[in-house]
Design an enzyme around this catalytic site. Structure first.
Site, PDB file in Angstrom:
ATOM      1  N   LEU A 127       0.843  -1.197   0.000  1.00  0.00           N
ATOM      2  CA  LEU A 127       0.000   0.000   0.000  1.00  0.00           C
ATOM      3  C   LEU A 127       0.877   1.245   0.000  1.00  0.00           C
ATOM      4  O   LEU A 127       1.717   1.437   0.872  1.00  0.00           O
ATOM      5  CB  LEU A 127      -0.922  -0.002   1.226  1.00  0.00           C
ATOM      6  CG  LEU A 127      -2.039   1.050   1.237  1.00  0.00           C
ATOM      7  CD1 LEU A 127      -3.211   0.560   2.111  1.00  0.00           C
ATOM      8  CD2 LEU A 127      -1.574   2.403   1.763  1.00  0.00           C
ATOM      9  N   HIS A 231       7.940   1.598  10.898  1.00  0.00           N
ATOM     10  CA  HIS A 231       8.452   2.874  10.400  1.00  0.00           C
ATOM     11  C   HIS A 231       7.474   3.976  10.818  1.00  0.00           C
ATOM     12  O   HIS A 231       6.259   3.748  10.870  1.00  0.00           O
ATOM     13  CB  HIS A 231       8.544   2.800   8.867  1.00  0.00           C
ATOM     14  CG  HIS A 231       9.269   3.938   8.240  1.00  0.00           C
ATOM     15  ND1 HIS A 231       8.678   5.167   8.017  1.00  0.00           N
ATOM     16  CD2 HIS A 231      10.541   4.037   7.760  1.00  0.00           C
ATOM     17  CE1 HIS A 231       9.544   5.968   7.433  1.00  0.00           C
ATOM     18  NE2 HIS A 231      10.681   5.318   7.270  1.00  0.00           N
TER      19      HIS A 231
END
Length: 336
Positions: A127, A231
């Site tokens: 994505l 992240h």
């Protein structure tokens, strides 16, 4: 809103390549490599055309398009079943317990164990939303459209589903986890290994990675501190996965240490709660309709967008135009 999710086409190569260059590294499912991306588009085209009605090594690649401008502003992927073409490796965080009668003490050490536990699962991933389109809930549209696709093609997906979140990447594009663990055995940088994996798969991990457990206490603090940490740009994605029913069950990515989230496919909220109805009316306005994500079509004809759904299968005209449907067609929808 003029945005719609649709199946990828061979002509999307330039658009997806431009997005891949913006990912910043560590994004295995979207490498900035034209040859690898062309192979993905070819694989997706074959998968959409496949007549297999069971989980197999299929890749369904979809694009977020602004229908007013024709610009592609996002992409996402679904894998029918991982671990068929090459083994699907994860590290599983476990515990090694030792007891000393003489000392009267028990020691519990956390270890990383190379694992194929998730072989056979389906996967949602890849994505990416263009920075110019990160508003208006388009990330949610991309993410949840994948579950409506699965709901409309349930037989093609496994009973378990996973999502790998990118781990921590430093300012130089390296991975503290890779440098502290796997990098010591491979003689290549994180960027080199990540690129090789994206293009060639991870069989080289099976060939070179030691099979014995790795004791976390023996790793440098730079590596220990990022185990299972997403992240910074992936924290919102992690929350969306948790809202869908995914959980972190101690599996992490072997390259960057990012968390792997898992769920039972039929318990994912947007799959479990999807409603499947026939369109009975297309109205110019549905002021009392429910805000929803609405999908239609099979395989290459799949389309999904935001819209309104009313009682008895009525939808608003703008949604019908985006989905290219009329009365008598079937839709699957979930509340926004």
């Amino acid at each position: 809103m003029s945005y719609v999710i649709r199946s990828a086409k061979p002509s999307d190569l330039q658009s997806i390549y431009e997005m891949a260059k913006l990912t910043g590294g560590g994004f295995t499912n979207l490498p900035p490599d034209r040859k690898a991306l062309r192979a993905k588009l070819d694989r997706a085209e074959a998968s959409f055309a496949s007549d297999r009605e069971y989980p197999s090594d299929e890749l369904y690649l979809m694009m977020l398009e602004d229908t007013e401008t024709g610009e592609v502003r996002g992409t996402c992927q679904i894998f029918g079943q991982v671990g068929q073409r090459w083994p699907f490796y994860s590290y599983r965080i476990g515990t090694d317990s030792k007891h000393s009668e003489q000392l009267g003490r028990t020691f519990h050490a956390q270890v990383l164990m190379l694992s194929n536990d998730l072989n056979g699962s389906s996967e949602v991933g890849g994505l990416f939303l263009h920075p110019a389109a990160r508003a208006g809930g388009l990330g949610l549209l991309l993410a949840r459209s994948r579950y409506l696709f699965i709901a409309r093609h349930r037989a093609r997906f496994g009973d378990r589903i996973l999502a790998e979140l990118r781990g921590v990447i430093d300012e130089a594009g390296g991975s503290p986890f890779w440098d502290g663990v796997a990098g010591k055995f491979f003689g290549m940088s994180f960027q080199e290994a990540d690129q090789f994996n994206a293009v060639h798969g991870n069989q080289f991990i099976a060939d070179l990675m030691p099979k014995h457990p790795v004791y976390i206490a023996m790793l440098p603090e730079t590596a220990r501190s990022v185990i299972g940490v997403p992240h910074p740009t992936g924290r919102a994605a992690m929350r969306m996965l948790e809202n869908e029913g995914f959980a972190f069950e101690n599996y992490i990515d072997i390259f960057d240490g990012g968390p792997t989230m898992t769920a039972r496919t039929d318990q994912v909220s947007s799959i479990r709660d999807a409603q499947h109805v026939e369109v009975t009316r297309v109205a110019d306005g549905l002021d009392d309709g429910a805000d929803a994500l609405i999908a239609t079509g099979r395989l290459a004809d799949f389309r999904c967008c935001f819209g309104k759904v009313g009682e008895g299968g009525s939808i608003d005209a703008a949604t019908a135009r985006l989905l290219q449907i009329d009365t008598g067609d079937t839709i699957s929808w979930i509340g926004r």
